[in-house]
Enzyme design. Structure first.
Site: not given
Ligand code: NI
Length: 134
Positions: A33, A41, A80, A124
């Site tokens: 990450c 995501h 976005h 997420e």
């Molecule tokens: Ni992430």
């Protein structure tokens, strides 16, 4: 009390990174990450409002109005976008699902057309889910 939920979707990029830490510590804590160029995501957010149905409309909250508030206060600011760079309500925060959920709550509180904001639940991924209740 009746709980009414509107579910929405947005796509965004982020990088989990604490600028106070060394590259090594960031890599140790955040792993992939922490990829310097970020990653994306497809987030889903559930906004739940609680209240009693209005005797005239039968609504706790008019979902058309709630949809508009979520769009104006949240989606227009995050969809976005790069959550590290582009989103004023996340500035200075590490854009974890936890901090995003709290930020969305703070955007919405006081803007709910009727009833009370009960929770913001952020997906997420299908398996990683955070819920904030104020
Ligand atoms: Ni992430």
């Amino acid at each position: 009390m009746v709980y009414v939920t509107r579910k929405e979707h947005f796509s965004a990029a982020h990088r989990l990174y604490n600028p106070e830490w060394s590259d090594e510590k960031n890599q140790e804590v955040f792993g992939k990450c922490n990829n310097p160029a970020g990653h994306g995501h497809n987030y889903y957010v559930e906004v739940t409002v609680v209240g009693e149905p209005d005797p005239e409309t039968g609504y706790v909250v008019d979902l058309k109005l709630l949809k508009r508030v979520i769009h104006d206060e949240v989606l227009s600011k995050v969809d976005h976008k790069n959550l590290n760079e582009d989103v004023s309500f996340l500035r200075g925060k590490i854009p974890t699902a936890e901090n995003i959920a709290v930020g969305i709550w703070e955007q919405l509180i006081g803007k709910i057309p009727s009833g009370s904001l009960h929770s913001v639940k952020l997906y997420e991924t299908e398996k990683n889910i955070v819920e904030y209740r104020g």
